[in-house]
Design a protein around this motif. Sequence first.
Motif, PDB file in Angstrom:
ATOM      1  N   LEU A   1      48.985  53.134  -8.975  1.00  0.00           N
ATOM      2  CA  LEU A   1      47.929  51.894  -9.316  1.00  0.00           C
ATOM      3  C   LEU A   1      46.403  52.507  -9.260  1.00  0.00           C
ATOM      4  N   GLU A   2      46.175  53.429  -8.303  1.00  0.00           N
ATOM      5  CA  GLU A   2      45.008  53.955  -8.325  1.00  0.00           C
ATOM      6  C   GLU A   2      44.407  54.587  -9.473  1.00  0.00           C
TER       7      GLU A   2
ATOM      8  N   ARG B   1      43.872  51.883 -12.071  1.00  0.00           N
ATOM      9  CA  ARG B   1      42.370  51.507 -12.019  1.00  0.00           C
ATOM     10  C   ARG B   1      41.258  52.342 -12.446  1.00  0.00           C
TER      11      ARG B   1
ATOM     12  N   LYS C   1      51.227  53.376  -4.982  1.00  0.00           N
ATOM     13  CA  LYS C   1      49.643  53.215  -4.669  1.00  0.00           C
ATOM     14  C   LYS C   1      48.835  54.201  -5.472  1.00  0.00           C
ATOM     15  N   GLU C   2      49.437  55.546  -5.726  1.00  0.00           N
ATOM     16  CA  GLU C   2      48.558  56.451  -6.498  1.00  0.00           C
ATOM     17  C   GLU C   2      48.699  55.992  -7.962  1.00  0.00           C
TER      18      GLU C   2
ATOM     19  N   ILE D   1      56.105  53.812  -1.830  1.00  0.00           N
ATOM     20  CA  ILE D   1      54.986  52.926  -1.684  1.00  0.00           C
ATOM     21  C   ILE D   1      53.848  53.995  -1.978  1.00  0.00           C
ATOM     22  N   ARG D   2      53.747  55.174  -1.278  1.00  0.00           N
ATOM     23  CA  ARG D   2      52.545  55.993  -1.621  1.00  0.00           C
ATOM     24  C   ARG D   2      52.442  56.406  -2.989  1.00  0.00           C
TER      25      ARG D   2
END
Length: 411
Positions: free
Chosen positions: A219-220, A223, A216-217, A212-213
Amino acid sequence: MAGVSLKCGDCGALLKSVEEAQEHAELTSHSNFSESTEAVLNLVCSSCGKPCRSKTESDLHTKRTGHTEFVDKTADTVKPISLEVPKVTASESEEAVGASRQAEEMVVPEVDKKLLEELEGMGFSIARATRALHYSGNASLEAAVNWVVEHENDPDIDQMPSVPVNTKVEAPKPSLTPEQLKAKQQELREKARKKKEEEEKRMEKEKEKERIRVGKELLEAKRMEEENERKRIVALRKAEKEEEKRAREKIRQKLEEDKAERRRRLGLPPEDPSTAKPAAPVVEEKKSSLPIRPATKAEQMRECLRSLKQNHKEDDAKVKRAFQTLLTFVGNVARNPDEEKYRKIRLTNQSFQDRVGSFKGGIEFLELCEFERVEGSEFLFLPRDKVDMAVLNSAGSELDSAIKNPFFGVL
């Protein structure tokens, strides 16, 4: 100086008393003993209170437990020792004879034979297994194993235990029946299995948290990449507008100069600036209404795909399937430009309608790739002479970006 210990001449071991020397002789068959002024060490661990007889034993204790602080109490326990036979009275002689008889009448304690066999089968020596069963009360195999683990560093762990012959030995507890032993083994296996499952679940949770971490990294990062790309495009368009503004200003100045030059040639007076000022807002208004440079083919395709996704954002799976279908059509033509079957699409085909035709923007995208409606609008056809690899490659790139970019159509 009187001797404070007995030293074995055969192996060099230091013994604290005559009794220890006799026990050492029985176990090793060594018989050469002499008095020594070197005291047997008594190093007491400050943490757990375990006494150690030598530096080697204290080092082993430190390695096993991590305890490093020891108090040297050797001087507190040192007593003179002698091998000379003291003179005794008749009564003392009788008492000594009785005591020696009792000392001689020492036997190995009885232990549970089945448990002893099981411990030997596990790799323990017969002396260690007998000692463990005796001091654990013949309770169980697990109790004996626990006793061995707790006392594995005892100096006499591998010496056969002995008890006086007239000592009342408690009857050993009955060994477990085969059914009870099987049930006990099943219980131990079940505990081990549960412990392993708990550990696996804990590790899986840790891995899931890490996934998950990392997600998220990623996806960030994506983005941020999209945001930077958007800012770059905005800055580029702003620069283009500024350049167009400067170009229009140069043209206006050139027109003014040409106008003045024509008036000069015609012999007319220069135009009064006060009369020319009112017309300036009109000219400026016309300039502000000029359109920005026409969008490129790639931008039109991107906007078409973005509109398709916005119009059907409630069903992301079908939108993705439509993008993949369009990519298949474009890829087939790019790889086989001479094959007519790849350049002709029946609009009434149910599969095509389900995947692309029913989506607003799907057919428009194909038309941007130079597909044309033919035969009463029943087919989309791409003529061979209109196959443009640059356009197809651009379409493929836009579709690939729309499929892989999770933020496509969001901004």
